[in-house]
Design a protein around this motif. Structure first.
Motif, short mmCIF file in Angstrom:
data_model
loop_
_atom_site.label_atom_id
_atom_site.label_comp_id
_atom_site.label_asym_id
_atom_site.label_seq_id
_atom_site.Cartn_x
_atom_site.Cartn_y
_atom_site.Cartn_z
N PRO A 56 -7.64 -10.14 9.07
CA PRO A 56 -7.02 -9.05 9.83
C PRO A 56 -5.66 -8.60 9.30
CG PRO A 56 -6.71 -11.13 10.99
CD PRO A 56 -7.50 -11.45 9.74
N ARG A 57 -5.12 -9.26 8.28
CA ARG A 57 -3.73 -9.04 7.90
C ARG A 57 -3.52 -7.77 7.04
NH1 ARG A 57 -2.50 -14.62 5.08
NH2 ARG A 57 -4.54 -14.08 4.21
N ASP A 58 -2.28 -7.33 7.01
CA ASP A 58 -1.88 -6.22 6.14
C ASP A 58 -1.44 -6.77 4.79
OD1 ASP A 58 -2.01 -3.76 7.76
OD2 ASP A 58 -0.56 -4.78 9.03
N ALA A 59 -1.56 -5.94 3.77
CA ALA A 59 -1.19 -6.37 2.42
C ALA A 59 -0.30 -5.32 1.76
CB ALA A 59 -2.45 -6.59 1.59
N LEU A 60 0.66 -5.82 0.98
CA LEU A 60 1.51 -4.93 0.18
C LEU A 60 0.89 -4.81 -1.21
CD1 LEU A 60 4.38 -3.46 0.24
CD2 LEU A 60 5.15 -5.43 -1.12
N CYS A 61 0.68 -3.57 -1.65
CA CYS A 61 0.12 -3.34 -2.98
C CYS A 61 1.20 -2.68 -3.83
CB CYS A 61 -1.10 -2.43 -2.89
SG CYS A 61 -2.41 -3.11 -1.87
N GLY A 62 1.58 -3.35 -4.89
CA GLY A 62 2.65 -2.84 -5.74
C GLY A 62 2.95 -3.86 -6.81
N PRO A 63 4.12 -3.72 -7.46
CA PRO A 63 4.44 -4.57 -8.61
C PRO A 63 4.94 -5.96 -8.24
CG PRO A 63 6.23 -3.04 -8.22
CD PRO A 63 5.15 -2.70 -7.23
N CYS A 64 5.38 -6.15 -6.99
CA CYS A 64 5.99 -7.44 -6.61
C CYS A 64 5.97 -7.57 -5.09
CB CYS A 64 7.44 -7.47 -7.11
SG CYS A 64 8.43 -6.12 -6.44
N LYS A 65 6.47 -8.72 -4.61
CA LYS A 65 6.55 -8.92 -3.17
C LYS A 65 7.61 -8.01 -2.55
CE LYS A 65 4.94 -13.63 -2.91
NZ LYS A 65 5.03 -14.83 -2.11
N LEU A 66 7.52 -7.85 -1.24
CA LEU A 66 8.43 -6.94 -0.53
C LEU A 66 9.90 -7.28 -0.81
CD1 LEU A 66 8.38 -4.60 1.64
CD2 LEU A 66 8.92 -6.37 3.30
N ASP A 119 11.26 -8.47 -3.29
CA ASP A 119 11.70 -8.22 -4.67
C ASP A 119 11.72 -6.73 -5.04
OD1 ASP A 119 11.96 -10.95 -5.04
OD2 ASP A 119 9.84 -11.16 -5.56
N LEU A 120 11.28 -5.86 -4.12
CA LEU A 120 11.35 -4.42 -4.40
C LEU A 120 12.82 -4.00 -4.47
CD1 LEU A 120 8.60 -2.90 -2.02
CD2 LEU A 120 8.55 -2.93 -4.53
N PRO A 121 13.17 -3.09 -5.38
CA PRO A 121 14.56 -2.66 -5.47
C PRO A 121 15.01 -1.92 -4.21
CG PRO A 121 13.15 -1.33 -6.90
CD PRO A 121 12.30 -2.44 -6.38
N ARG A 122 16.31 -1.88 -3.99
CA ARG A 122 16.86 -1.12 -2.87
C ARG A 122 16.36 0.32 -2.92
NH1 ARG A 122 20.63 -2.67 0.48
NH2 ARG A 122 21.09 -0.51 1.00
N GLY A 123 15.99 0.85 -1.74
CA GLY A 123 15.58 2.24 -1.67
C GLY A 123 14.20 2.52 -2.23
N ALA A 124 13.43 1.49 -2.54
CA ALA A 124 12.08 1.68 -3.09
C ALA A 124 11.24 2.53 -2.14
CB ALA A 124 11.41 0.34 -3.33
N ARG A 125 10.35 3.33 -2.73
CA ARG A 125 9.48 4.21 -1.94
C ARG A 125 8.18 3.50 -1.60
NH1 ARG A 125 10.14 9.63 -2.10
NH2 ARG A 125 7.97 10.11 -2.51
N VAL A 126 7.97 3.26 -0.30
CA VAL A 126 6.78 2.54 0.16
C VAL A 126 5.97 3.46 1.06
CG1 VAL A 126 5.90 0.50 1.35
CG2 VAL A 126 8.01 0.35 0.02
N GLY A 127 4.69 3.64 0.76
CA GLY A 127 3.85 4.58 1.49
C GLY A 127 3.03 3.93 2.59
N THR A 128 3.01 4.54 3.75
CA THR A 128 2.09 4.20 4.84
C THR A 128 2.13 5.33 5.86
OG1 THR A 128 1.59 2.75 6.70
CG2 THR A 128 3.87 2.82 6.02
N GLY A 129 1.02 5.59 6.51
CA GLY A 129 1.00 6.64 7.53
C GLY A 129 1.10 6.08 8.93
N SER A 130 1.14 4.76 9.06
CA SER A 130 1.03 4.14 10.37
C SER A 130 2.39 3.80 10.97
CB SER A 130 0.20 2.85 10.20
OG SER A 130 0.66 1.83 11.05
N PRO A 131 2.71 4.34 12.14
CA PRO A 131 3.99 4.03 12.78
C PRO A 131 4.20 2.53 12.98
CG PRO A 131 2.92 5.85 13.91
CD PRO A 131 1.93 5.32 12.93
N ARG A 132 3.12 1.80 13.23
CA ARG A 132 3.23 0.35 13.37
C ARG A 132 3.74 -0.30 12.08
NH1 ARG A 132 -0.03 -3.48 11.47
NH2 ARG A 132 -1.46 -1.88 10.71
#
Ligand SMILES: NCc1[nH]cc(CCC(=O)O)c1CC(=O)O
Length: 306
Positions: free
Chosen positions: A105-115, A117-130
């Motif tokens: 049931p869990r959510d997953a981050l898809c990208g180059p690294c863990k959350l 380790d993302l640089p400041r201000g990185a652009r992360v996409g999702t349409g869900s308010p949750r």
């Protein structure tokens, strides 16, 4: 005429790769258990054609209504949905015949690294308010970008460099064979999933007792108890899949454990509560927890939009 005399069972499904894959899994499980052949019938839903953001059109059954119309018209025998896309209210003449064993049931981050380790201000996409609310709670510096489209389209935005990362359901990624894209799977302590996430729902006409019994052969009572508790929280809070409500229920040694949270969309404040009880009381467990959330100001938090 009984079900057995009619030839293959007609399974109504959306046409996306994710939907087709999960529907074929259900078809195979049913054939294995009952000996009935099952044929997939692709149906296009409003959610597949509308360009509006899910946060605007969500919660009203946009991925579900066209399939239910086919059921009521007798054009398909049953439909397979992602349970998370089902509105919490019941539909006239339609029965929830089975909830097969739940996927992750869990959510997953898809990208180059863990959350972290993302640089400041990185652009992360999702349409869900949750997801927006919970991402901002963990990393207020992120630039959270509203996106939609199927999982493949979203992953392509990362590959193309338009976004640094996207958040998607682990279950969906597994079904489309894209677990390779996962950099981090969020523990429910970090990000509570959507009610029913990772679960499927088999629906048929309520007046088809023969079908209900047949489809019931793939039902999993533990999944049913968990998703009942989760969806009851959402129903009482009157939120759809677009509400900033996260839940997670699990059964451990015949005890049902439920956690639910409501988060402000800016990530600034969150109300998070847990409760445990007997699986047979799943609905009451969900209702009581939702009322406790409301007593602590959940409706006010949900109403805050930026
Ligand atoms: N609203 C789209 C939707 N419906 C179900 C899933 C994922 C699979 C599931 O939860 O069963 C997704 C995509 C996503 O959230 O990443």
């Amino acid at each position: 005429m009984s079900t057995a005399d009619r030839g293959p069972l007609r399974l109504g499904t959306r046409r996306s790769l994710m939907a087709m894959t999960q529907s074929q899994q259900v078809a195979d499980a049913l054939t294995e258990r009952t000996g009935h052949a099952v044929e997939l019938v692709g149906v296009t839903t409003e959610g597949d054609v509308s360009k509006a953001l899910l946060a605007q059109i969500g919660g009203t059954g946009v991925f579900v209504n066209a399939l239910r119309d086919r059921l009521l018209a007798g054009e398909v025998d049953f439909a397979v949905h992602s349970l998370k896309d089902l509105p919490t209210g019941s539909a006239d003449g339609i029965a929830l015949a089975a909830t097969p064993p739940r996927d992750d049931p869990r959510d997953a981050l898809c990208g180059p690294c863990k959350l972290a380790d993302l640089p400041r201000g990185a652009r992360v996409g999702t349409g869900s308010p949750r997801r927006v609310a919970q991402l901002r709670a963990m990393r207020p510096d992120l630039d959270v970008v509203a996106i939609r489209g199927n999982a493949d389209t979203r992953l392509r935005k990362v590959a193309d460099g338009e976004l640094d990362a996207v958040v998607l359901a682990h279950a969906g990624l597994r079904r489309i064979g894209r677990l390779d894209a996962v950099a981090e799977v969020f523990d429910p302590d970090q990000m509570l999933p959507a009610p029913g996430q990772g679960s499927l729902a088999l629906e048929c006409r309520a007046d088809r007792a023969d079908l209900r019994a047949l489809l019931g052969t793939v039902d999993d009572p533990v999944t049913r108890a968990c998703v009942t508790a989760e969806r009851t929280v959402l129903a009482v809070l009157e939120g759809g899949c677009s509400a900033p409500v996260g839940t997670y229920a699990a059964e451990v040694e015949q005890e049902l454990h439920l956690t639910a949270a409501v988060a402000a969309i800016d990530g600034g404040r969150q109300i998070r509560l847990s409760a445990s009880g007997h699986p047979d009381d799943a609905e009451r467990l969900g209702r009581d927890l939702a009322h406790r959330l409301l007593a602590q100001g959940a409706d006010q938090l949900m109403g805050e939009r930026d």
